[in-house]
Design a protein around this motif. Structure first.
Motif, PDB file in Angstrom:
ATOM      1  N   GLU A  73      40.537  36.088  37.781  1.00 20.15           N
ATOM      2  CA  GLU A  73      39.241  35.848  38.403  1.00 20.15           C
ATOM      3  C   GLU A  73      39.364  34.833  39.531  1.00 20.15           C
ATOM      4  N   GLN A  74      40.158  33.802  39.333  1.00 21.11           N
ATOM      5  CA  GLN A  74      40.344  32.824  40.402  1.00 21.11           C
ATOM      6  C   GLN A  74      40.935  33.484  41.653  1.00 21.11           C
ATOM      7  N   ALA A  75      41.952  34.322  41.468  1.00 26.18           N
ATOM      8  CA  ALA A  75      42.586  34.973  42.611  1.00 26.18           C
ATOM      9  C   ALA A  75      41.638  35.947  43.300  1.00 26.18           C
ATOM     10  N   ILE A  76      40.948  36.771  42.511  1.00 21.83           N
ATOM     11  CA  ILE A  76      40.060  37.782  43.094  1.00 21.83           C
ATOM     12  C   ILE A  76      38.823  37.131  43.696  1.00 21.83           C
ATOM     13  N   ARG A  77      38.370  36.055  43.110  1.00 26.16           N
ATOM     14  CA  ARG A  77      37.257  35.300  43.708  1.00 26.16           C
ATOM     15  C   ARG A  77      37.655  34.791  45.091  1.00 26.16           C
ATOM     16  N   ALA A  78      38.895  34.334  45.234  1.00 23.83           N
ATOM     17  CA  ALA A  78      39.370  33.876  46.543  1.00 23.83           C
ATOM     18  C   ALA A  78      39.456  35.045  47.522  1.00 23.83           C
ATOM     19  N   TYR A  79      40.015  36.178  47.068  1.00 21.33           N
ATOM     20  CA  TYR A  79      40.056  37.359  47.936  1.00 21.33           C
ATOM     21  C   TYR A  79      38.654  37.746  48.402  1.00 21.33           C
ATOM     22  N   ALA A  80      37.680  37.653  47.506  1.00 20.16           N
ATOM     23  CA  ALA A  80      36.311  38.055  47.827  1.00 20.16           C
ATOM     24  C   ALA A  80      35.722  37.216  48.953  1.00 20.16           C
ATOM     25  N   HIS A  81      36.238  35.997  49.125  1.00 22.93           N
ATOM     26  CA  HIS A  81      35.748  35.107  50.174  1.00 22.93           C
ATOM     27  C   HIS A  81      36.772  34.953  51.301  1.00 22.93           C
ATOM     28  N   PHE A  82      37.701  35.930  51.372  1.00 23.06           N
ATOM     29  CA  PHE A  82      38.689  35.981  52.457  1.00 23.06           C
ATOM     30  C   PHE A  82      39.540  34.714  52.508  1.00 23.06           C
ATOM     31  N   ALA A 106      43.499  42.653  45.445  1.00 28.42           N
ATOM     32  CA  ALA A 106      42.541  42.312  46.502  1.00 28.42           C
ATOM     33  C   ALA A 106      41.492  43.404  46.669  1.00 28.42           C
ATOM     34  N   LEU A 107      41.779  44.627  46.226  1.00 27.56           N
ATOM     35  CA  LEU A 107      40.811  45.715  46.328  1.00 27.56           C
ATOM     36  C   LEU A 107      39.544  45.429  45.541  1.00 27.56           C
ATOM     37  N   TYR A 112      33.767  42.148  43.558  1.00 27.79           N
ATOM     38  CA  TYR A 112      33.487  40.837  42.978  1.00 27.79           C
ATOM     39  C   TYR A 112      32.492  40.070  43.840  1.00 27.79           C
ATOM     40  N   ARG A 113      32.554  40.261  45.135  1.00 25.90           N
ATOM     41  CA  ARG A 113      31.613  39.562  46.020  1.00 25.90           C
ATOM     42  C   ARG A 113      30.178  39.984  45.715  1.00 25.90           C
ATOM     43  N   LEU A 114      29.996  41.263  45.392  1.00 23.52           N
ATOM     44  CA  LEU A 114      28.676  41.772  45.066  1.00 23.52           C
ATOM     45  C   LEU A 114      28.243  41.400  43.653  1.00 23.52           C
ATOM     46  N   PHE A 115      29.212  41.419  42.728  1.00 21.51           N
ATOM     47  CA  PHE A 115      28.906  41.156  41.319  1.00 21.51           C
ATOM     48  C   PHE A 115      29.885  40.094  40.788  1.00 21.51           C
ATOM     49  N   PRO A 116      29.710  38.836  41.175  1.00 19.42           N
ATOM     50  CA  PRO A 116      30.660  37.801  40.766  1.00 19.42           C
ATOM     51  C   PRO A 116      30.616  37.535  39.269  1.00 19.42           C
ATOM     52  N   GLY A 117      31.784  37.347  38.697  1.00 19.00           N
ATOM     53  CA  GLY A 117      31.881  37.036  37.278  1.00 19.00           C
ATOM     54  C   GLY A 117      32.997  37.802  36.615  1.00 19.00           C
ATOM     55  N   PRO A 118      33.478  37.310  35.481  1.00 18.26           N
ATOM     56  CA  PRO A 118      34.597  37.959  34.795  1.00 18.26           C
ATOM     57  C   PRO A 118      34.280  39.350  34.284  1.00 18.26           C
ATOM     58  N   VAL A 119      33.005  39.630  33.980  1.00 19.20           N
ATOM     59  CA  VAL A 119      32.646  40.955  33.476  1.00 19.20           C
ATOM     60  C   VAL A 119      32.961  42.030  34.512  1.00 19.20           C
ATOM     61  N   THR A 120      32.855  41.691  35.789  1.00 15.62           N
ATOM     62  CA  THR A 120      33.201  42.655  36.849  1.00 15.62           C
ATOM     63  C   THR A 120      34.636  43.120  36.705  1.00 15.62           C
ATOM     64  N   LEU A 121      35.541  42.201  36.418  1.00 19.06           N
ATOM     65  CA  LEU A 121      36.944  42.571  36.251  1.00 19.06           C
ATOM     66  C   LEU A 121      37.132  43.466  35.036  1.00 19.06           C
TER      67      LEU A 121
END
Length: 487
Positions: A73-82, A106-107, A112-121
């Motif tokens: 989640e930390q990595a994908i959250r960062a990808y979501a914010h470029f 990163a895909l 994740y940007r639209l639906f932030p949170g671990p449940v998205t993953l």
């Protein structure tokens, strides 16, 4: 005999129209949904619902197994914010590409940007695993008939390797499973270019997947040689695919990962070398038991007759060469990538064997789809999906609500040192560091899940050991969870 295997065009598994008085007319919407061609998609939808329910219900109960969900989640959250994929749980400022080469995650950034949170993953992982059932079921029905195709699809969807992976929070291999399934489906159907295109992205799932890409290239080369005029054109591309897979893995292991982690090396070499902390050798009985689990209930050993099984060799190889006993057995998520390989190898072997001149082999091949489906369903009584039959699975325990209210006392944006329990409730809104690995950073808060006998005073003393000279005070505790604040 399955009727779909002998029905005329327009009425079997490949048709899309109904025959009436010498004319054809499009199927009605209701009829189309009942059509055999829809079977793989309805099965995938059912699996998606089951996998999502299992994952989300476990998350609601705070039954997270490891820190992996938080790391990703930390990595994908960062990808979501470029931003660079920093996973502070691996160490403050640690770039995840310095741990594993998994840029494909990163895909999930836009989702994740639209639906932030671990449940998205967790939902995304459930969808990827479910989609992988489509090519398995589709090619099985195409070659073996509707009934046997569905049996193979169900056996795959509830196979123990997939269930274990769904039960293990989130991991990047969820991308590899459908890619392997679609690639090997194309191999069986002799769609060589599609098989190669599906295989290429595997190299960006994880650093070891390049070897699997090379293995798929070898399978294509072996199969395409007998493909008449197309064989000579495909063979050089298959060799190129092998080289591509090896090259990407070599660059990932030797250049990319060492370059991003700052240590100039690949941290997991010690799991295969004799100098690392894990120096055990896999017992023969453990290896045999794992191999039998992979091949016997899933394929009745018939998959050994298919060259597609070569695609499983790299994954089995690194697992059994490793000195880390976590890789040897049937737990966790490590066998998920093998499930599409062995089930599609079974489909290939069944297609080769059902008309065998040896009566016993032909009879065995005809009966095997039902047998492996029955075995998979029977084994599910001791597997994670069985939890969906228990009412307690869908209930959120009262103590979980109390723990969530306690963790909500930590403000957004705070720096938190935590262990496994609290991580999944914090990584979407805080900077979370792994307990004991803050590298000199004094966190604003410490959130820990501790054994029931541990007292708040003991936890405060532990915080003092972690951060000598810094004072932490307990601001609350419940159900074995403690939150401490600096100052």
């Amino acid at each position: 005999m399955d009727t779909a295997a002998t029905a005329p065009p327009g009425t079997g598994a490949e048709g899309a129209t109904a025959v009436t008085t010498g004319r054809t007319r499009p199927l009605t919407r209701a009829a189309a949904l009942r059509h055999p061609r829809a079977d793989p998609y309805w099965l995938a939808l059912a699996l998606f619902a089951a996998f999502t329910a299992l994952s989300v219900c476990r998350y609601r109960r705070m039954a997270t197994m490891s820190w992996d969900l938080g790391i990703f989640e930390q990595a994908i959250r960062a990808y979501a914010h470029f931003q660079a994929p920093i996973a502070d749980l691996k160490g403050p400022g640690a770039n995840i590409l310095g741990d594993h080469f998994s840029p494909i995650t990163a895909l999930l950034g836009p989702v994740y940007r639209l639906f932030p949170g671990p449940v998205t993953l967790l939902v995304a992982q459930a969808a990827l695993f479910a989609v992988s059932a489509v090519p398995v079921t589709r090619v099985a029905a195409r070659l073996l008939g509707r009934g046997r195709g569905l049996a193979i699809g169900i056996a795959y969807g509830v196979s123990w390797g997939i269930q274990r992976a769904v039960d293990f929070d989130f991991h990047e291999i969820c991308f590899a499973v459908p890619l392997i399934a679609f690639s090997l489906e194309a191999v069986i159907r002799r769609r060589w270019y599609a098989a190669m295109l599906w295989a290429v992205p595997l190299a960006f799932v994880k650093e070891d997947m390049g070897a699997t890409v090379a293995a798929i290239g070898a399978v294509i080369w072996l199969r395409a040689r007998r493909d008449g005029e197309r064989g000579p054109r495909v063979a050089p591309l298959a060799v190129a695919l092998m080289g591509f897979g090896v090259l990407v893995s070599a660059l990932a292991l030797g250049v990319v990962i060492p370059g991003f982690n700052g240590a100039g090396s690949y941290d997991y070499w010690d799991k295969v070398g004799s100098g690392g902390p894990q120096t055990g050798t896999i017992p023969f009985g453990t290896a045999l038991r794992t191999l039998l689990w992979i091949l016997l209930p899933t394929t009745g050993l018939l998959a050994l007759r298919s060259p597609l099984l070569l695609a499983a060799v790299p994954t089995l190889g690194w697992r059994f060469v490793s000195h880390d006993d976590h890789y040897w057995g049937t737990d966790w998520h490590y066998s998920a990538v093998l499930m599409p390989i062995v089930l599609l190898a079974l489909v290939d072997a069944l297609d080769r064997s059902r008309d065998s001149a040896r009566p016993w082999l032909a009879s065995y091949a005809r009966q095997l789809p039902a047998a492996v489906c029955g075995a998979a369903l029977a084994l599910s009584s001791a597997m994670p999906l069985y939890e969906l039959t228990r009412s307690a699975t869908y209930e959120k325990p009262a103590q979980v609500g109390a723990v969530e209210r306690l963790l909500d006392r930590i403000p957004d944006g705070a720096t938190v040192e935590a262990n496994v329990g609290p991580i999944s409730r914090l990584t979407s809104r805080c900077r979370v560091l792994w307990v004991g690995a803050t590298q000199g950073i004094q966190p604003d808060y410490i959130a820990l899940q501790e054994p029931p006998e541990r007292t708040a005073r003991q936890v405060v003393e532990y915080a003092g050991q972690l951060h000598p000279g810094t004072r932490y005070t307990a601001i609350g505790s419940t159900s074995g969870y403690f939150v401490l604040k600096r100052g």
